[in-house]
Structures are given as structure tokens and as C-alpha cells.
Scaffold this active site. Structure first.
Site, PDB file in Angstrom:
ATOM      1  N   GLU A 149      20.791 -35.694 -32.349  1.00 53.90           N
ATOM      2  CA  GLU A 149      20.358 -34.693 -31.366  1.00 53.90           C
ATOM      3  C   GLU A 149      21.292 -33.487 -31.393  1.00 53.90           C
ATOM      4  O   GLU A 149      22.497 -33.635 -31.205  1.00 53.90           O
ATOM      5  CB  GLU A 149      20.438 -35.272 -29.950  1.00 53.90           C
ATOM      6  CG  GLU A 149      19.626 -36.547 -29.721  1.00 53.90           C
ATOM      7  CD  GLU A 149      18.305 -36.270 -29.010  1.00 53.90           C
ATOM      8  OE1 GLU A 149      17.908 -35.089 -28.912  1.00 53.90           O
ATOM      9  OE2 GLU A 149      17.688 -37.250 -28.572  1.00 53.90           O
TER      10      GLU A 149
HETATM   11 ZN   LIG Z   1      13.122 -35.572 -29.064  1.00 50.48          ZN
END
Ligand SMILES: [Zn+2]
Length: 380
Positions: A348
């Protein structure tokens, strides 16, 4: 009379490409990823734009993307309002749809206010840089044309858009799997996926050695319908694909599951998987090291190596790993661990993380992952 006047200026954009045309200014979404629901002229050069999600309930990630043109050069004030959500993405602007810069703005509760110079040439305004299905296809084609990968269609989306894979085949039977764009607006994940993959597929001695042993499968754009429509999160059936890796009710997740299942039936072995996303901060979601997967320390070793590799240039950056186990959520990382008994991570990047840093971190992440995977015992 006033009411009637307002009603006339309230235009609905019901389909792709429809434009809100006022006498002096026009807003259009005639490009892949364009999204804008309604426009209203508040005064001469001031407009209220409204944005809707594809369906609800939905994770709060309002995507917006539109083009502004003006007959005469002028400043246009825009108020952006979101239905069923709060703004997440800071505006970026572009004159060509390719090169972007940050746009100043203010937030007034749920309203975002910005003003920009418009003229007869379009100015794109978007929550993030626009990366379309065509961009992914052409990127894959350039790697295939250079004989680095094979580009194939492994399935189709709900609306029959092709889902492409890129495969680099090695001597051995172990596979690193890379996945991207389950969630359409998560562009910083995509901005990491490109340099990460290019480093793995590059010509460095490390990459060449890695590809002697490991095969690489990349599915860079899993949700092409969502990307095309500028969805906030879901596919066109209104389903979060990263909650469908248990029952595979959607053709997008089923295509990847079928492909990996067939690989394993041919005595191939999934060794590791990386799934690219974006959220409010930079974070690596992993499986717990004691979950019972092969090479339990693989992710710990990798991320420690990454920390050491980045610290000189970015002494303040901390590689944050968050291990977690959610057996019933249908998340890709969990599916890889449960079905193939190996590690997977959700990579992320923060929504507003510096783009140069995203690129540098991705190159170092790919290099340290190759070193760490090469240090593991070969599995047959
Ligand atoms: Zn996502």
C-alpha cells in the site's frame, strides 16, 4: 422564476462522455476514468459539481475526473461535493491527460473548493493521475515486443473487457505473482507496480539471475470495467473484488484463480505474491510469520532488507509491516496463503506520497525481494 432558472442549469450526466455545457464553460468526461455526476452553475464563473459512487455501501474513496474548457480564457471556481462520502483525493491538474501537478484547494466540511484558469484547450482535474486500460495494454505490449514477457488474455471482466497477464518464464517451476488495480482509484499503488515490475524484468545481473530460477506472472489491471467507469472501488456488479477471493463469484477474480489453479495442476508452484493498493499511508500488510506458510521469515527478511536499502537516502522513512489474518474476508493475500501455503503482501502506498519516492522505494523493494527470494531453498 428563480427556481425554474436553477432547474434549467442543473444538468445530469448519465453516461460516459456526456458534457455539462454552459454558455461560457464546459465540463466533460469523454475519456476513460472520467467521472462526474451533476453540474450546476452557481454564478457566472462558479460551478457546483457533484459526484456519486457506483453503488452503496462503499469504502469512502470518491473518485472524480473531468475536463474543463472555457470559450474565453477565465478563472473558473469549482465547488465539488460528494454524495455518500467525504473527499479523499487531493486534486491534480493536467493539460494533456499525461503530466500532472498538484492543484491548490480548500476544504469546507464536505465541500472542496478550487479555482483554476481555463481556456479553449482542456484542463483535466482529477483525484489522481489517470492510468487507463489502454496504458496498461501498451505497457505490456512494449514488454512483449521486447521479448521480455508473453502478453496473454486470461479472462474477461463483467463487461467483456480483456484481463491481460504478462508472464516471464524461467527454467524452474516457482512463480512470483503480481496483481494490480483491484481498486480503480488506487493510483499510487499502480505508480509503484510499474517500476517494481520493470525492475524484476530488467537486465541487471540480479534480475537475470532471479529470472533463471523464478517465473513472474503480472496481472496489472484486474478491474478494467471499474477503471473505465472511474469507479470508487467496485467492479460493475458493485462488488469489491478484494472481498471475492473465497467464492470467486466475479469473472475477474475467477480468471486469476483459474489460471493459478491450472499452473499448480501442471506441477508449477506459487512462491510469493504482491498485490498493489493505496491507502492513507505507506504500509505493507502481510500474513503473520507463524501462519504456517513456507519460508516463514521471507517477508520479515525482505522488509528488513528494504529498510536497510532505503535508510541512507530517506533516513526518516520507516517500513511499516502489519501482519494480519482475516480468514473469511476474501482478501487476495489471505487466499494466496490459504490455498498455496506461501506468503503474500498487500503493498500500500499513501494517496499523496511523493511520486519520486514511490518510484525509488519500488525499485529497492523489487531488488531486495529478489535477493531475499533467491536466498530461499529451491522448492520442487
Ligand atoms: Zn485497495
Amino acid at each position: 422564476m428563480f427556481r425554474f432558472f436553477n432547474f434549467c442549469l442543473l444538468l445530469l450526466i448519465s453516461s460516459y462522455g456526456y458534457a455539462c455545457k454552459f454558455s461560457n464553460v464546459e465540463f466533460a468526461t469523454d475519456f476513460s476514468g472520467g467521472r462526474l455526476a451533476q453540474c450546476q452553475q452557481l454564478s457566472g464563473n462558479k460551478f457546483l459539481l457533484t459526484f456519486n459512487p457506483e453503488n452503496t455501501p462503499i469504502n469512502d474513496s470518491p473518485w472524480y475526473s473531468f475536463k474543463v474548457t472555457a470559450k474565453q480564457p477565465q478563472t473558473v471556481s469549482i465547488v465539488m461535493e460528494v454524495n455518500d462520502g467525504k473527499h479523499r483525493y487531493q486534486p491534480k491538474v493536467s493539460r494533456d491527460g499525461k503530466h500532472w501537478q498538484k492543484q491548490s484547494f480548500t476544504l469546507d466540511n464536505s465541500k472542496m473548493l478550487l479555482s483554476l484558469s481555463a481556456d479553449s484547450q482542456p484542463t483535466w482535474v482529477s483525484g489522481q493521475e489517470v492510468i487507463s486500460n489502454v496504458d496498461y495494454y501498451l505497457w505490456g505490449k512494449s514488454l512483449a515486443d521486447a521479448n521480455i514477457v508473453e502478453q496473454e488474455v486470461i479472462g474477461h471482466s463483467v463487461q467483456e473487457r480483456p484481463i491481460y497477464s504478462l508472464a516471464a518464464r524461467a527454467g524452474g517451476n516457482e512463480w512470483l505473482v503480481i496483481l494490480g488495480r483491484q481498486h480503480p482509484p488506487e493510483i499510487t499503488g499502480a505508480l509503484a507496480m510499474f517500476p517494481f515490475t520493470e525492475t524484476l524484468l530488467g537486465a541487471s545481473p540480479l534480475a537475470l539471475k532471479f529470472r533463471e530460477r523464478f517465473n513472474i506472472l503480472v496481472v496489472p489491471d484486474l478491474n478494467p470495467d471499474g477503471v473505465y467507469h472511474g469507479n470508487w472501488r467496485h467492479n460493475v456488479n458493485g462488488v469489491d473484488l478484494n472481498r471475492d477471493w473465497k467464492h470467486f463469484k466475479q469473472p475477474e477474480t475467477a480468471a486469476v484463480n483459474d489460471y493459478l489453479t491450472a499452473l499448480v495442476a501442471q506441477k508449477q508452484k506459487i512462491a510469493m505474491a504482491v498485490d498493489f493498493h493505496s491507502t492513507h499511508k505507506d504500509i505493507f500488510y502481510s500474513m503473520p510469520h507463524d501462519y504456517g506458510v513456507e519460508n516463514p521469515q521471507l517477508v520479515n527478511n525482505w522488509l528488513e532488507a528494504l529498510q536497510l536499502a532505503i535508510v541512507n537516502e530517506y533516513p526518516d522513512f520507516q517500513v511499516v509491516q502489519k501482519p494480519g489474518n482475516n480468514p473469511d474476508r476474501g482478501v487476495f493475500k489471505q487466499y494466496i496463503a490459504d490455498k498455496f501455503k506461501v506468503h503474500a503482501i498487500t503493498y500500500e502506498m499513501g494517496d499523496e506520497t511523493d511520486r519520486v519516492f514511490i518510484d525509488k522505494l519500488a525499485v529497492k523493494a523489487a531488488n531486495t525481494l529478489m535477493t531475499t527470494m533467491l536466498a530461499t531453498q529451491e522448492q520442487n
